[in-house]
Design an enzyme around this catalytic site. Structure first.
Site, mmCIF file in Angstrom:
data_model
loop_
_atom_site.group_PDB
_atom_site.id
_atom_site.type_symbol
_atom_site.label_atom_id
_atom_site.label_comp_id
_atom_site.label_asym_id
_atom_site.label_seq_id
_atom_site.Cartn_x
_atom_site.Cartn_y
_atom_site.Cartn_z
ATOM 1 N N ASP A 685 -6.024 29.346 -2.629
ATOM 2 C CA ASP A 685 -5.798 30.625 -2.455
ATOM 3 C C ASP A 685 -4.791 31.118 -3.621
ATOM 4 O O ASP A 685 -5.126 32.529 -3.882
ATOM 5 C CB ASP A 685 -5.143 30.685 -1.143
ATOM 6 C CG ASP A 685 -4.473 31.934 -0.853
ATOM 7 O OD1 ASP A 685 -5.519 32.898 -0.588
ATOM 8 O OD2 ASP A 685 -3.371 32.314 -0.892
ATOM 9 N N LYS A 689 -5.566 34.623 -6.613
ATOM 10 C CA LYS A 689 -4.482 35.306 -6.849
ATOM 11 C C LYS A 689 -4.221 35.453 -8.278
ATOM 12 O O LYS A 689 -4.031 36.359 -9.074
ATOM 13 C CB LYS A 689 -2.982 35.378 -5.965
ATOM 14 C CG LYS A 689 -3.504 35.530 -4.471
ATOM 15 C CD LYS A 689 -2.372 34.851 -3.456
ATOM 16 C CE LYS A 689 -2.685 35.320 -1.862
ATOM 17 N NZ LYS A 689 -1.807 34.593 -1.110
HETATM 18 N N1 LIG Z 1 -3.383 32.744 3.355
HETATM 19 C C1 LIG Z 1 -2.597 33.834 2.319
HETATM 20 C C2 LIG Z 1 -2.705 35.058 3.024
HETATM 21 C C3 LIG Z 1 -2.198 36.019 1.899
HETATM 22 O O1 LIG Z 1 -3.179 36.198 1.021
HETATM 23 C C4 LIG Z 1 -1.327 33.394 2.231
HETATM 24 O O2 LIG Z 1 -0.817 32.362 2.954
HETATM 25 O O3 LIG Z 1 -0.593 33.844 1.256
#
Ligand SMILES: N[C@@H](CCO)C(=O)O
Ligand SMILES: NC(=O)c1ccc[n+]([C@@H]2O[C@H](COP(=O)([O-])OP(=O)(O)OC[C@H]3O[C@@H](n4cnc5c(N)ncnc54)[C@H](O)[C@@H]3O)[C@@H](O)[C@H]2O)c1
Ligand code: NA
Length: 823
Positions: A685, A689
């Site tokens: 994740d 980003k």
């Molecule tokens: N799962 C992601 C959600 C926000 O993008 C986080 O915990 O940052």
């Protein structure tokens, strides 16, 4: 002028005098006027009679003999009205008067039958009988109701030339005739005048054209210097648009003469184009009222109407238009082409409704009624035979099945940008504009469009120029943690958006991995999920994309609240079709760079909003901040931060002694994690980003360019989610140890990502109290931009970076921005 009482002229159309009952109603409406007013009433033929007379003419010419039968039907109808309305003592005399008319009419039609020819002059004579039969009946009805009244034939009042069918009025003579005649009538008598007709100096009957009775009323009003002319009809007044095309259209309380004339000209059916003319010099007000609802105020038309809230007053349309196109380089600098075109068409009595000339002067566009198109084309080809032969005009042709739409309003004068506004409103509505024209008086701007687009165009213009509201549609894909929160938030905010910002946002449908529902008419926000369950069909992404792109309503925004790559891959198609995309889904911007490039290009070229602020830091303005820096020409040297709400939360919880496995479960329950929490724990994740931000910076990077330290072994990617969650506690001891080690050195652990010198990396770091990351709480993200302008102290964005509320709020703000861009 002998008159001392103020004069009011009331005009009633055919439907208002169709039956004895309706005529009684007319009498009541006029009698409701104050006694001190001199009352003049103009009447049309009884409803339907004019058309029946036209039928008689056709029947006589066709020698069916049917004209006699129709005359008999008409006679009986008038006789019934007479018997129902007239005082017994007047009956015989009135019958005799009408019989003379029936006889004359029969003779005229028999003549046609014999001659098999109907000149415009004879036609006017025949049609005049409708009004000439009506006026004496209405006058008699007044008398029966106790008001002194006489009937006059306008042939003795309205002097015209001999343009039969649409005669031109000689105002000077007409005014004199009217004043003289009225001077001889006691002022307390109601004067009932036949509408629609006049006579030449030789006394030959003429007609004033369609809706000519309105014209008769305003001619009388002007001659008698009336204080008011009332046109009674069967609608509440002039409307802001045709209500059959625009359900939100409303009755306009005020209009100026010029606007009313313009609207009549541009297709609003309430008034005849010439109706206002006689009133203008003396500024006599005209009111439109509804016979069926006399309590409604109607529309008041005056010289200086109070301005509308915004620039425009109304939107109108004329269908059945054809556009004549004259094209050719030789038209350049050849004076007189348009002049000659106009003259030629005028000679054929072809009315040019609209003109527009390309600024290159290589084409001239003339809008005429479809019925005139053939004749117009022939005339122009004849007129420009020489130019066509020598090639100075390349071709002359007709574009059939067009309509014109117009925005009308006095205040549009001297307002720059309104034509642009019109273009963009039509563009938004997917309406192609063939030509645009602005009246010299600047009281209207008109566009020629394909006839089939009329309704869409009128609605779009009415919304943009008159209602000043904006209607948009939303389709939600993904109704999970985020999607549900967003729906609830919208359900609460919609009334406010509508009331205070004029934004009417409709839910056109929603979909999950299992089901989809497409209802562009709108689904109540608070019933959305129930409806999806009850009325939805099995999810079929191909079909959904097809619906979204081909049957899209104007201004459609798709919110993708899934984490699905399959859905993300469809964005280019949506954007190409003009559908805006707002997304918290990180997949699209992290697919291979070629896809990413295409996505951005499509959005740019089609000028369709594509917004994804919530893909980084959820609702925090991370993307926006970066974009602002870049817009200002700043150079970004380093971006460093905690980008995962889930991981920030985990480390904060563990620092307080909560076991790893428990903290993960809690994060999941609170809605911080990705649908599959392994995306958070594997570092995937955060890697996404970083990739999104790096690409925003302009770096052509791929996922493989990001170095990632996972928090759990990668072999767990292949087990089921349940098994994975079960096995989480295997790592509790490991993490407890790590946290403890750090604590002993006065440090805390955080998962920190960095973009610097084209390198993208993320790993667990131990940070001391001097680090800005040391004090992060809860799900806090902290993103620090070190740039040319922010070099000593970085620009920092900090706050909760995960969770349903902040994410839904971020999506909502992206949505609002997207809609603003679509205005
Ligand atoms: N799962 C992601 C959600 C926000 O993008 C986080 O915990 O940052
Ligand atoms: N939770 C957060 O704080 C946060 C923050 C920023 C962004 N996001 C993003 O929001 C998105 C949604 O997260 P969520 O927690 O609501 O997920 P979720 O698992 O709760 O819901 C996902 C929804 O998408 C639907 N879906 C999945 N695949 C689909 C497909 N192929 N077609 C149609 N529908 C499909 C599912 O049926 C479900 O309704 C994710 O992309 C996530 O990264 C979440
Ligand atoms: Na954000």
């Amino acid at each position: 002028m002998a008159t001392t009482r103020p004069v009011r002229v009331h005009k009633f159309g055919g439907t208002s005098v169709a039956t004895a009952d309706r005529i009684r109603r007319v009498v009541q409406l006029v009698q409701a006027e104050p006694e001190t007013v001199r009352r003049v009433v103009v009447v049309s033929a009884l409803g339907g009679v004019t058309d029946q007379l036209l039928g008689c003419i056709d029947a006589a010419l066709a020698r069916t003999g049917g004209h006699r039968a129709t005359i008999e039907t008409l006679r009986q109808r008038h006789q019934e009205v007479l018997e129902a309305l007239v005082l017994p003592e007047e009956r015989t005399a009135l019958e005799a008067q009408l019989n003379a008319h029936w006889q004359a009419l029969t003779e005229l039609l028999d003549g046609l039958y014999l001659l098999r020819e109907c000149t415009p002059r004879t036609r006017d004579a025949i049609l005049s009988f409708g009004e000439r039969l009506a006026a004496p009946l209405v006058a008699a009805a007044f008398r029966a109701a106790g008001s002194a009244a006489i009937a006059l034939e306008a042939t003795e009042l309205v002097r015209t030339d001999d343009t039969f069918g649409e005669a031109n009025v000689d105002f000077a003579t007409t005014h004199r005739l009217i004043r003289e005649r009225f001077a001889a009538i006691p002022e307390d008598q109601v004067v009932v005048v036949t509408g629609f007709i006049g006579a030449t100096p030789e006394g030959v009957t003429t007609t004033l054209g369609r809706s000519g009775s309105d014209y008769t009323a305003t001619i009388l009003g002007a001659a008698l210097e009336a204080e008011l002319v009332v046109i009674w009809t069967d609608v509440d007044g002039v409307m802001s648009a045709d209500p059959r095309l625009v359900p939100e259209a409303f009755v306009l309380p005020h209009l100026s003469y010029r606007e009313a004339a313009e609207m009549a000209y541009f297709g609003a059916k309430v008034l005849h184009p010439r109706t206002m003319e006689p009133l203008q010099a003396k500024k006599i007000p005209l009111r439109i009222r509804n016979t069926l609802r006399p309590e409604a105020p109607g529309t008041l038309i005056t010289a200086d109407a109070p301005p509308p809230p915004w620039y425009a007053r109304a939107v109108t349309a004329i269908r059945d238009i054809a556009v004549l196109m004259l094209e050719g380089a030789g038209m350049l600098g050849t004076p007189g082409i348009s002049g000659r075109a106009f003259l030629a068409l005028a000679e054929q009595k072809i009315n040019v409704l609209l003109v527009s000339q390309a600024s290159s002067e290589q084409s001239l566009c003339l809008g005429v009624r479809a019925a005139d198109a053939e004749a117009a084309l022939e005339t122009l080809r004849r007129t420009f035979a020489f130019e066509l032969e020598t090639g100075r005009i390349r071709r002359i042709y007709v574009v059939p099945e067009c309509a014109t739409v117009s925005v009308v309003g006095d205040r549009m004068r001297h307002q720059p940008g309104l034509a642009g506004r019109m273009f963009s409103a039509l563009g938004q509505a997917n309406v192609n504009v063939l030509a645009i024209a602005q009246g010299a008086a600047e009281t209207n701007i008109s566009a020629v469009i394909a006839q089939r687009d009329t309704q869409r165009a009128v609605q779009a213009l009415h919304e943009t120029f008159i209602l000043r509201t904006m209607r948009a549609h939303l389709f939600l894909i993904g109704v999970g943690v985020i999607g549900k929160t967003l729906l609830d938030m919208l359900a609460r905010q919609i009334p406010h958006l509508q009331a205070e910002e004029g934004l009417e946002l409709r839910l056109a449908g929603l979909a999950t991995a299992e089901r989809m529902l497409w209802q562009p008419a709108g689904i109540p926000w608070n019933e959305a999920r129930e409806r999806l369950q009850a009325e939805g069909e099995p999810m079929d992404l191909d079909r959904l994309v097809q619906l979204l792109t081909t049957e899209r309503p104007r201004r459609l925004v798709v919110v993708d609240a899934t984490a699905s790559e399959e859905v993300a891959r469809r964005y280019p198609e949506l954007l190409t079709a003009g559908v805006a995309v707002v997304t918290p889904n990180k997949r699209a911007n992290t697919l291979p760079y070629a896809f990413y490039q295409r996505l951005r290009e499509v959005a740019r070229e089609r000028r369709v909003p594509y917004r994804y602020e919530t893909t980084v830091g959820a609702g925090l303005p991370v993307i926006a901040t970066l974009q602002d820096l870049l817009l200002a020409g700043d150079k970004v040297q380093r971006i460093e931060g905690v980008f995962s709400g889930t991981l920030a939360y985990l480390f904060n919880q563990m620092a307080e002694g909560v076991p790893f496995s428990e903290a993960v479960r809690a994060a999941r329950e609170a809605g911080y994690t990705e649908p599959d929490p392994r995306d958070d724990l594997s570092g995937e994740d955060v890697a996404r980003k970083l990739l999104i931000l790096a690409r925003e910076l302009g770096l052509p990077v791929e996922r493989s360019d990001v170095t990632v330290q996972p928090l759990v072994p990668s072999e767990l990617r292949s087990v089921s989610l349940e098994e994975f969650l079960e096995r989480l506690s295997d790592w509790d001891a490991h993490w407890q140890e790590q946290i403890e080690k750090a604590r002993q050195q006065g440090q805390r652990l955080h998962y920190i990502g960095r973009i610097e010198d084209g390198r993208l990396a993320v790993n667990v770091q131990a940070v001391g109290p001097d680090s800005p990351f040391y004090n992060l709480q809860g799900t806090d993200n902290l993103i620090a931009f070190t740039t040319t302008y922010y070099c000593r102290t970085p620009l920092v964005v900090r706050g909760p970076g995960a969770g349903p509320q902040v994410t839904a709020a971020g999506i909502l703000s992206d949505l609002r921005r997207a809609l603003e861009q679509m205005r």
